[in-house]
Design an enzyme around this catalytic site. Structure first.
Site, PDB file in Angstrom:
ATOM      1  N   GLY A  11     -18.158 -16.217   1.058  1.00  0.00           N
ATOM      2  CA  GLY A  11     -17.555 -16.382  -0.266  1.00  0.00           C
ATOM      3  C   GLY A  11     -16.061 -16.123  -0.239  1.00  0.00           C
ATOM      4  O   GLY A  11     -15.455 -15.909   0.823  1.00  0.00           O
ATOM      5  N   TYR A 142     -22.894 -12.481 -16.804  1.00  0.00           N
ATOM      6  CA  TYR A 142     -22.143 -11.911 -15.673  1.00  0.00           C
ATOM      7  C   TYR A 142     -21.773 -10.466 -15.991  1.00  0.00           C
ATOM      8  O   TYR A 142     -21.984  -9.558 -15.194  1.00  0.00           O
ATOM      9  CB  TYR A 142     -20.895 -12.764 -15.454  1.00  0.00           C
ATOM     10  N   LYS A 146     -22.759  -6.909 -14.319  1.00  0.00           N
ATOM     11  CA  LYS A 146     -21.731  -6.017 -13.756  1.00  0.00           C
ATOM     12  C   LYS A 146     -21.850  -4.597 -14.331  1.00  0.00           C
ATOM     13  O   LYS A 146     -21.733  -3.615 -13.594  1.00  0.00           O
ATOM     14  CB  LYS A 146     -20.326  -6.597 -13.974  1.00  0.00           C
TER      15      LYS A 146
END
Ligand code: AKB
Length: 316
Positions: A11, A142, A146
Site C-alpha cells: 500500500g 472509516y 478508526k
C-alpha cells in the site's frame, strides 16, 4: 524492533516503509505481506515477502511463528472513500484484520503499531487546534473503524500489557505508490497531473482545509515512535500528527511557483467533500512533540519542491 512483520506492505505507506525498514534493520529482519503479490514490485522481489489476507488469522499466526518476529506493523485497511462505498467490507476488513493482529500480538508478546487517522474525528470535534483528547463521533464507516481501533489499542495495552502504539495520520503525500480511495488523495493526484497536463480538476472544494504530511516524514515518525521508550508514551490509542494544514488553492499556488501555467479547476465530489468537511482543519500535535519528539521536516513549500523533482526524475 529486531524482526518486523508488516501487513499491507504494497500500500501507500507500506511500500515505502518496507524499503526503509529493510535498509535500517536488514532484509532478513523484515517480513513484508500483502493480499496481492505483483512480481514486478521491489517489495516482493527485494526481501522476504509472503502473501497474506489479514482476515485469515491462522496464516497470520503461522507467519509470525515461522519468522519469530517481535514487532507487528499492521497497515492493511480500506481508506475513507472506499469504506463509505462498501461499509460492511470496511468493517470486516479493518476490524477483523486488526483484531486478528492484536490477538497474535497478545499471544506472542509483540510490539504493535497500527495507524489511526484524522478520520477518527467528526463534525462535533473542534475544527482548529483539534486537541489530543476530544470528542470523537465520526460520521463515516472509516471513522467508526478508526475510533474502534483506537479503543482496542488502549484495551489491549491496559488489559493484556500489549505494547500498542499509533498515530492519527493526516493525508499522506507520496511519489512512489498512489493512495487508493481516500478523501485526501487529491493532494497526491494534483502533483502527478500538474506534471502530465499542467492542469488538475479537484474533487475537493476550494477553501477546504485538511491536515497533510509528506511520506518521508510519515515513515520516519513510525520508526521514531516504535523506538521510543515505552514509559514515555501516555496515549496508547493514537497521537495527533500533522505537518501542514492546506486547502487545494494553497497547493495550486506552490505548484505555480514551478509551473506558472498550472491551472486548478473544481468538480466537487459530494461524498468526499462531505467526509472532508466532517474532519478537522488543523490538529494540535503537541502531545506527540512532547512525549516522543515528533518533528516533521517537510512543510508545503519543501514538499512541493521535492515532489515535483522526484516525479520529474521518474518521467511520469
Ligand atoms: C483518507 O483520506 O482516507 C486517508 C486518511 C486521512 O486517513 N488518507
Amino acid at each position: 524492533m529486531k524482526k518486523i512483520i508488516i501487513t499491507g506492505a504494497l500500500g501507500q505507506i507500506g511500500s515505502e516503509l518496507t524499503m526503509k525498514l529493510r535498509e535500517l534493520y536488514g532484509k532478513d529482519n523484515v517480513v513484508a505481506t500483502d493480499i496481492r503479490e505483483p512480481k514486478d514490485s521491489k517489495v516482493v522481489t527485494d526481501g522476504i515477502f509472503e502473501q497474506l489476507d489479514v482476515t485469515d488469522a491462522d496464516r497470520m499466526k503461522a507467519l509470525v511463528e515461522k519468522y519469530e518476529v517481535d514487532t507487528f506493523i499492521h497497515l492493511a485497511a480500506l481508506l475513507s472513500a472506499v469504506a463509505e462505498a462498501k461499509p460492511k467490507l470496511a468493517w470486516d476488513l479493518n476490524m477483523g484484520g486488526l483484531l486478528n493482529a492484536l490477538e497474535i500480538a497478545r499471544e506472542h508478546n509483540l510490539k504493535f503499531f497500527t495507524p489511526s487517522s484524522i478520520g477518527a474525528f467528526g463534525p462535533e470535534t473542534p475544527k482548529d487546534q483539534t486537541p489530543q483528547v476530544t470528542i470523537q463521533r465520526p460520521t463515516t464507516m472509516y471513522g467508526v473503524t478508526k475510533v474502534s481501533g483506537e479503543l482496542l489499542g488502549d484495551y489491549y495495552f491496559q488489559k493484556f500489557g500489549v505494547d500498542t502504539r499509533s498515530v492519527r495520520f493526516p493525508g499522506l503525500i507520496s511519489h512512489e505508490t498512489l493512495p487508493g480511495g481516500g478523501t485526501t488523495d487529491y493532494a497526491v493526484d494534483i502533483y502527478f497531473e500538474a506534471l502530465k497536463n499542467n492542469a488538475y480538476t479537484s474533487f475537493i472544494g476550494k477553501g477546504t482545509y485538511m491536515d497533510m504530511m509528506y511520506m518521508s516524514d510519515a515513515v520516519d515518525l513510525i520508526i521514531q515512535l516504535m523506538e521510543a521508550p515505552s514509559e514515555q508514551l501516555k496515549c496508547r490509542n493514537a497521537y495527533n500528527v500533522s505537518a501542514m494544514s492546506v486547502a487545494p488553492e494553497d497547493i495550486e499556488r506552490e505548484i505555480q511557483k514551478h509551473l506558472p501555467e498550472f491551472k486548478l479547476t473544481y468538480e466537487v465530489d459530494p461524498v468526499r467533500q462531505a467526509i472532508a468537511e466532517s474532519w478537522p482543519n488543523a490538529i494540535d500535535t503537541s502531545a506527540a512533540q512532547e512525549e516522543w519528539g515528533f518533528s516533521p521536516q517537510f512543510d508545503l513549500e519543501k514538499m512541493t519542491n521535492d515532489m515535483l523533482q522526484q516525479l520529474n526524475n521518474k518521467e511520469i
